[in-house]
Design an enzyme around this catalytic site. Structure first.
Site, short mmCIF file in Angstrom:
data_model
loop_
_atom_site.label_atom_id
_atom_site.label_comp_id
_atom_site.label_asym_id
_atom_site.label_seq_id
_atom_site.Cartn_x
_atom_site.Cartn_y
_atom_site.Cartn_z
N ASN A 135 26.60 23.11 -18.42
CA ASN A 135 25.46 22.19 -18.31
C ASN A 135 25.94 20.76 -18.55
OD1 ASN A 135 23.13 20.71 -18.67
ND2 ASN A 135 22.11 22.22 -19.97
N HIS A 164 18.63 21.87 -11.69
CA HIS A 164 19.47 21.57 -12.86
C HIS A 164 20.22 22.83 -13.29
CE1 HIS A 164 20.92 20.28 -16.65
NE2 HIS A 164 20.07 20.99 -17.36
N CYS A 219 18.20 15.80 -19.01
CA CYS A 219 18.68 16.60 -17.87
C CYS A 219 17.86 16.38 -16.61
CB CYS A 219 18.72 18.08 -18.24
SG CYS A 219 19.69 18.41 -19.70
O1 UT7 Z 1 19.70 21.31 -20.16
C1 UT7 Z 1 18.59 21.48 -20.94
C2 UT7 Z 1 17.98 22.76 -20.69
N1 UT7 Z 1 18.60 23.77 -21.50
C3 UT7 Z 1 18.39 25.01 -21.19
O2 UT7 Z 1 17.77 25.26 -20.18
C4 UT7 Z 1 18.85 26.13 -22.10
C5 UT7 Z 1 17.80 27.20 -22.13
N2 UT7 Z 1 18.11 28.29 -22.99
C6 UT7 Z 1 19.10 29.19 -22.74
O3 UT7 Z 1 19.83 29.04 -21.77
C7 UT7 Z 1 19.26 30.39 -23.63
O4 UT7 Z 1 18.13 30.50 -24.46
C8 UT7 Z 1 20.55 30.36 -24.49
C9 UT7 Z 1 21.75 30.54 -23.60
C10 UT7 Z 1 20.64 29.04 -25.22
C11 UT7 Z 1 20.53 31.49 -25.51
O5 UT7 Z 1 20.36 32.73 -24.87
P1 UT7 Z 1 19.33 33.79 -25.45
O6 UT7 Z 1 19.42 34.98 -24.59
O7 UT7 Z 1 18.02 33.09 -25.57
O8 UT7 Z 1 19.98 34.14 -26.84
P2 UT7 Z 1 19.37 33.97 -28.30
O9 UT7 Z 1 19.23 32.53 -28.65
O10 UT7 Z 1 18.15 34.84 -28.41
O11 UT7 Z 1 20.51 34.62 -29.19
C12 UT7 Z 1 20.81 35.99 -29.11
C13 UT7 Z 1 21.89 36.31 -30.12
C14 UT7 Z 1 21.59 35.80 -31.53
O12 UT7 Z 1 22.06 36.78 -32.43
P3 UT7 Z 1 21.02 37.79 -33.13
O13 UT7 Z 1 20.05 36.91 -33.87
O14 UT7 Z 1 20.38 38.54 -32.00
O15 UT7 Z 1 21.89 38.61 -33.99
C15 UT7 Z 1 22.46 34.58 -31.63
O16 UT7 Z 1 22.85 34.32 -32.97
O17 UT7 Z 1 23.11 35.71 -29.72
C16 UT7 Z 1 23.66 34.97 -30.83
N3 UT7 Z 1 24.42 33.84 -30.29
C17 UT7 Z 1 25.71 33.93 -29.94
N4 UT7 Z 1 26.60 34.95 -29.98
C18 UT7 Z 1 27.83 34.72 -29.52
C19 UT7 Z 1 23.99 32.58 -30.05
N5 UT7 Z 1 24.98 31.85 -29.54
C20 UT7 Z 1 26.06 32.67 -29.45
C21 UT7 Z 1 27.38 32.48 -29.00
N6 UT7 Z 1 28.22 33.52 -29.05
N7 UT7 Z 1 27.82 31.30 -28.49
#
Ligand code: UT7
Length: 324
Positions: free
Chosen positions: A281, A251, A118
């Protein structure tokens, strides 16, 4: 002093637009639960464009390159350097840049790919600027292009909702007027496991895991930290305080990252170009796609200072501060 200026921008998106609701319905048919509400609240993404079968990175890159050439008032034959930033090349080899050059029917100049995930566009732009400053090239096409939909695990909801396909391009020309004012590139290879697609082709087979894997929270935290430091570094190197930077074009991974970055730097979010809601993204394509969108809708104007920033797998990051 001889430097390089951006004289044209262009972009191209696949025709197929997929909203969060459509994606959620598709995933539900495979027993995977997600929702528009979750995706918007956690990422700001509302839709993405996905390439049809047969559309490759070079297809998108060539269309973006043609648009940038038209914007610059140049012909393909005027170009003596093509750099494509991509992690989803058409082939193992030759480079996607060579395929683009063939499509443009402009042989002779240098053509190669840059692989910095990225951060790829920022790496490619800095490389093109350095070659132009060294007198090794006069006019470059710098392209970020990806079909990330091909390396997603569509059964992993924590990654498959985040990405889209597309391409953006700029024409960079040698000039005596100030254009690229400062650039910095960084990497920390020890962070490889938090964002990777750790497979390859060997002996006719895919070896390892060909899909993108990400520790989202680790990437999030690191991204905000390194982008903040890199922006400060570029501002100091150019002698241009952050308040004199008219637009930030970081980005586009997550609107929460962009808001956190703006807050840390004390930059109003109104001065941050945001397209992640529209494109999701698109990895190396995200910065030139955002740059082109904001130029074409009239936000970005000649004479303004614009800070472009990349961050992603590697871990890699960097900034280019440019006067339009
Ligand atoms: O381009 C390269 C750079 N990439 C990035 O910059 C990405 C950086 N990271 C992020 O943008 C975020 O960390 C994410 C968008 C990937 C995730 O957001 P988050 O607020 O960190 O969520 P999380 O991973 O802590 O997940 C929270 C909850 C989990 O459930 P529990 O364990 O709390 O019950 C996940 O299982 O959300 C759940 N979850 C979803 N639920 C519905 C994860 N993906 C999904 C989904 N739909 N698609």
């Amino acid at each position: 002093m001889t430097g390089s200026v951006i004289t044209g921008t262009g972009s191209h998106l696949p025709e197929r637009k997929v909203s969060n609701d459509e994606l959620a319905a598709d995933l539900a048919r495979q027993g995977i639960e997600t929702s528009n509400e979750w995706i918007v609240a956690r990422t700001g993404i509302r839709q993405r464009f996905l390439a049809e079968k047969g559309t490759t990175t070079s297809t998108l890159a060539t269309a973006a390159a043609r648009a940038a050439l038209q914007d610059a008032g140049l012909q393909p034959q005027d170009i003596d350097l093509i750099i494509v930033a991509t992690s989803t090349p058409d082939y193992v080899f030759p480079s996607t840049a060579c395929v683009v050059q063939a499509n443009l029917e402009a042989p002779g100049g240098a053509a190669f790919d840059v692989q910095a995930v990225c951060s790829g566009f920022v790496y490619a732009l800095t490389t093109a600027d350095a070659l132009i400053q060294a007198g090794r090239a006069q006019r470059a096409l710098v392209i970020g292009a990806e079909v990330f939909s091909r390396i997603l695990d569509w059964s992993d909801r924590s990654t498959c909702v985040l990405f889209g396909d597309g391409a953006g391009a700029v024409v960079l020309e040698r000039s005596d007027r100030p254009g690229i004012l400062a650039a910095n590139l960084h990497a920390d290879g020890s962070q490889l496991p938090i964002l990777c697609a750790a497979g390859n082709v060997a002996y006719g087979n895919v070896v390892g895991d060909p899909f993108l894997r990400m520790d989202g929270q680790a990437v999030f935290k690191l991204a905000v930290n390194v982008l903040t430091r890199s922006a400060q570094e570029a501002s100091e190197a150019a002698g241009i305080p952050l308040e004199d930077i008219h637009w930030m074009v970081p980005h586009q991974a997550n609107v929460r990252i962009l808001n956190a970055l703006a807050r840390r730097l004390g930059v109003p979010t109104e001065r941050v170009v945001i397209t992640v809601d529209q494109h999701a993204n698109t990895s190396a394509a995200s910065v030139p796609l955002a740059l082109d969108a904001a130029r074409r809708d009239g936000r970005l104007q000649a004479g303004q200072n614009v800070l472009m920033q990349g961050v992603g797998g590697g871990f890699t990051w960097g900034s280019v501060l440019v006067r339009l």
